[in-house]
Design an enzyme around this catalytic site. Structure first.
Site: not given
Ligand SMILES: Nc1ncnc2c1ncn2CCCCCNC(=O)c1cc(-c2ccc(F)cc2)cc(O)c1O
Ligand SMILES: [Mg+2]
Length: 214
Positions: A141, A144, A169-170, A199
């Site tokens: 997380d 990236k 994540d993401n 989120e």
């Protein structure tokens, strides 16, 4: 000097959360960030996916890249069995110190070690400095564009074993296209995509689980 958003999140947790109750700390952060100021916690929707993957992994050694204010570290550590531990890597010293305080309020300081530094510098030190042999669960997380090189580094350093589970994540927003391309085409990883939302927003996002097959 004006307080930072992260300091205001700590103030809210310190004032509203029940000391020693991780759930109340998570609820407090989610309420603050959905009602007052958006912040890049994994949040309560993707958090349920994180919970399920952590329960599936049932890790003895868990690793996280990108502590931020400690929300996902608390989410992970609250599910760990008695002698299990989480190492979380954060390079921003202000975030690391705020996370340390929020984790203390949650009563999880014994289970979580916050390591300050860049992931690519810390990963090679995990064996000697932190007595890590194999990692059972990794939550990605952080930056990236670091997801892919750090996954390769974990494999090269020999921290992954058959059944090690990575969760990123993401995957959609902000996105990690080189990681997705790499992990889905790599024969040693069995991948699953979990569509969700960014989120506290209606924006589409997703998480990617990758099980290392050895
Ligand atoms: N140990 C280490 N090594 C390297 N980098 C390290 C590190 N420790 C920390 N960092 C540096 C990570 C900085 C934060 C990473 N997370 C993100 O950048 C992130 C951004 C959004 C976002 C979405 C919509 C928007 F409009 C704006 C932002 C959402 C998320 O869920 C995110 O996780
Ligand atoms: Mg994130």
């Amino acid at each position: 000097m004006d307080q930072s958003k992260e300091q205001r999140i700590l103030n809210s947790v310190s004032y509203n959360a029940v000391k020693g109750d991780p759930e109340s700390v998570l609820d407090c952060i989610d309420n603050y960030c959905s009602q007052k100021e958006w912040a890049m916690n994994v949040g309560d929707e993707k958090g349920v996916i994180l919970d399920k993957v952590v329960e599936e992994a049932d890790p003895t050694i868990a690793l996280e890249f990108g502590t931020y204010v400690g929300y996902s570290a608390i989410r992970i550590a609250r599910l760990l069995k008695p002698n299990a531990r989480l190492l979380t890597i954060e390079f921003n010293p202000e975030f690391a110190s705020i996370a340390r305080e929020i984790i203390e309020i949650a009563g999880l300081s014994e289970k979580i070690t916050i390591i300050e530094g860049h992931s690519q510098d810390i990963i090679p030190q995990l064996r000697e400095k932190y007595q890590v042999d194999k990692v059972d669960f990794v939550f990605l997380d952080h930056w990236k564009e670091r997801y892919c090189p750090d996954t390769i580094l974990l494999e090269e350093c020999g921290y992954l074993k058959k059944g090690s589970i990575l969760l990123a994540d993401n995957i959609v927003y902000p996105g990690a296209p080189d990681f997705v391309k790499y992990i889905r085409s790599h024969k040693s990883f069995d991948c699953t995509n979990y569509p969700s939302h960014l989120e506290y927003m209606k924006v589409e996002d997703a998480m990617e689980k990758a099980v290392y097959m050895g």
